[in-house]
Scaffold this motif. Structure first.
Motif, short mmCIF file in Angstrom:
data_model
loop_
_atom_site.label_atom_id
_atom_site.label_comp_id
_atom_site.label_asym_id
_atom_site.label_seq_id
_atom_site.Cartn_x
_atom_site.Cartn_y
_atom_site.Cartn_z
N ILE A 197 47.76 32.88 38.75
CA ILE A 197 47.67 33.96 37.78
C ILE A 197 45.98 34.54 37.76
O ILE A 197 45.97 35.39 37.57
N ARG A 198 45.44 33.30 37.83
CA ARG A 198 43.94 33.66 37.76
C ARG A 198 43.53 34.02 39.11
O ARG A 198 42.47 34.92 39.27
N LEU A 199 43.62 33.28 40.24
CA LEU A 199 43.19 33.51 41.76
C LEU A 199 43.69 34.77 42.05
O LEU A 199 43.08 35.37 42.84
N GLY A 200 44.85 35.11 41.94
CA GLY A 200 45.58 36.29 42.44
C GLY A 200 44.77 37.63 41.89
O GLY A 200 44.04 38.26 42.78
N PRO A 201 44.61 37.80 40.70
CA PRO A 201 43.85 38.99 40.08
C PRO A 201 42.40 38.97 40.45
O PRO A 201 41.59 39.70 40.69
N ASN A 202 41.66 37.49 40.36
CA ASN A 202 40.39 37.58 40.80
C ASN A 202 39.92 37.62 42.23
O ASN A 202 39.11 38.24 42.37
N THR A 203 40.93 37.39 43.26
CA THR A 203 40.72 37.73 44.47
C THR A 203 41.06 39.05 44.72
O THR A 203 40.05 39.57 45.50
N VAL A 204 41.93 39.70 44.04
CA VAL A 204 42.03 41.37 44.22
C VAL A 204 40.77 41.78 43.57
O VAL A 204 40.20 43.02 44.21
N LEU A 205 40.13 41.46 42.37
CA LEU A 205 39.16 42.26 41.84
C LEU A 205 37.73 41.94 42.80
O LEU A 205 37.10 42.53 43.08
N LEU A 206 37.66 40.65 43.08
CA LEU A 206 36.66 40.51 44.01
C LEU A 206 36.49 41.16 45.31
O LEU A 206 35.31 41.84 45.39
N PHE A 207 37.31 41.41 45.85
CA PHE A 207 37.26 42.16 47.14
C PHE A 207 37.28 43.52 46.98
O PHE A 207 36.69 44.60 47.72
N VAL A 208 38.06 44.15 45.85
CA VAL A 208 37.76 45.34 45.38
C VAL A 208 36.56 45.88 45.15
O VAL A 208 35.96 46.91 45.50
N PHE A 209 35.94 44.85 44.43
CA PHE A 209 34.56 45.13 43.90
C PHE A 209 33.49 45.10 45.02
O PHE A 209 32.71 45.84 45.00
N PHE A 210 33.80 44.18 46.02
CA PHE A 210 32.86 43.91 47.03
C PHE A 210 33.07 45.13 47.88
O PHE A 210 31.87 45.50 48.27
N GLU A 211 34.16 45.65 48.13
CA GLU A 211 34.33 46.87 49.10
C GLU A 211 33.67 47.95 48.47
O GLU A 211 32.89 48.72 49.31
N GLN A 212 33.85 48.09 47.25
CA GLN A 212 33.02 49.22 46.42
C GLN A 212 31.57 49.26 46.55
O GLN A 212 30.90 49.89 46.49
N LEU A 213 31.20 47.85 45.99
CA LEU A 213 29.57 47.59 46.36
C LEU A 213 28.98 47.87 47.50
O LEU A 213 28.09 48.60 47.65
N LYS A 214 29.96 47.57 48.61
CA LYS A 214 29.46 48.00 49.95
C LYS A 214 29.39 49.36 50.26
O LYS A 214 28.39 49.84 50.92
N LYS A 215 30.37 50.25 49.91
CA LYS A 215 30.42 51.93 49.87
C LYS A 215 29.39 52.24 49.16
O LYS A 215 28.59 53.29 49.86
N ALA A 216 29.05 51.76 48.11
CA ALA A 216 27.74 52.18 47.09
C ALA A 216 26.51 51.94 47.93
O ALA A 216 25.58 52.63 47.93
N TRP A 217 26.27 50.71 48.52
CA TRP A 217 25.01 50.42 49.13
C TRP A 217 24.76 51.34 50.65
O TRP A 217 23.69 51.68 50.80
N ASN A 218 25.76 51.82 51.20
CA ASN A 218 25.83 52.61 52.16
C ASN A 218 25.37 54.00 51.87
O ASN A 218 24.83 54.85 52.63
#
Length: 287
Positions: free
Chosen positions: A266-287
């Motif tokens: 319950i913790r790692l599932g949402p955490n993994t989703v949020l981690l990679f969603v945030f990471f992917e969005q930060l990557k796009k923002a950096w570009n």
């Protein structure tokens, strides 16, 4: 060729995710350490949540948040940053194989486990304090004072408590979470969704699906090492991993290795989703 990103970007994404899911992490640690702390067996997720709130209110669910952020800016920053740099190097000549990515993720995870070990100890102790007897609580007010008190009471060597199980868990986590995310993302891209004509692209939906699958894999693979890590770190005595393993196996059976799987997922599932969603969005923002 892979795009280069700042080394710290993954740590920021992980901190953002942890800020959202910290209460779930706190409940998971309390379930994993409750047996050794109070003698209770097989506590349910609901009972632990109810007990935490009744004792100290909703604020108890955020106990150890400073330690969680310190952990993400050490452990996750190193494991994600190292993996991205290794992947970037491997991608210079040709697309890296799954085995190469798995090895890179494992190595990066080990480095992250070593870097984040002190913060992990403080996090486990701060989140498990509520289920310990009052005279056995650490009562750290924040992560910084926790590190200072740890060094004062146990010396510099105390910062390495549980480093073996923690590093093992970190290797398993990075290999099962980060590498599987890249694997699932690659498999999902350009696939057509069932019962529709929609082809998946490199967008939020694909990131969500891939990270959800990665979270399930990571929870299952890491559960045994996670339970042992929590119990070793929660102790202030010189209890070895083998002693914890033997005592827990004798008292609870082999199923103790998966104690807290539900709150962990319950913790790692949402955490993994949020981690990679945030990471992917930060990557796009950096570009």
């Amino acid at each position: 060729m892979a795009t280069s990103y700042p080394f710290w970007l993954g740590g920021v994404a992980a901190s953002m995710a942890a800020s959202c899911t910290h209460p779930l992490d706190a409940i998971k640690v309390r379930m994993q350490t409750l047996d050794s702390a109070s003698g209770s067996k097989r506590p349910s997720t609901v009972s632990v949540i109810r007990s935490s709130i009744s004792q100290s209110g909703f604020r108890s669910l955020y106990a150890g948040l400073t330690a969680s952020l310190m952990r993400q800016m050490s452990y996750s920053l190193v494991r994600l940053g190292s993996y991205e740099k290794m992947k970037e190097q491997l991608s210079r000549e040709r697309k890296p194989s799954t085995l190469q990515l798995l090895l890179a993720a494992s190595l990066a995870g080990g480095l992250g486990g070593i870097a984040g070990n002190p913060a992990d100890i403080i996090l486990v102790r701060m989140t498990s304090d509520l289920v310990r007897q009052p005279d056995k609580r650490y009562n750290y007010s924040n992560a910084i004072t926790g590190v200072v008190n740890l060094i004062k009471s146990e010396g510099i060597r105390g910062l390495g408590r549980g480093i073996g199980t923690n590093t093992t868990r970190a290797v398993l986590m990075n290999a099962s979470q980060v590498c599987s995310y890249d694997y699932f993302k690659g498999k999902l891209l350009h696939r057509t969704l069932p019962l529709s004509d929609y082809k998946l692209k490199d967008n939020l939906l694909t990131h969500f699906l891939a990270s959800g699958l990665a979270g399930t894999v990571a929870t299952t693979v890491c559960s045994p090492a996670d339970v042992l890590r929590s119990r070793v770190m929660a102790s202030s005595s010189n209890t070895s991993v083998s002693q914890v393993l033997i005592r827990s196996f004798r008292n609870e059976g082999i199923t103790f290795l998966f104690k807290g799987w539900t709150p962990a997922f319950i913790r790692l599932g949402p955490n993994t989703v949020l981690l990679f969603v945030f990471f992917e969005q930060l990557k796009k923002a950096w570009n």
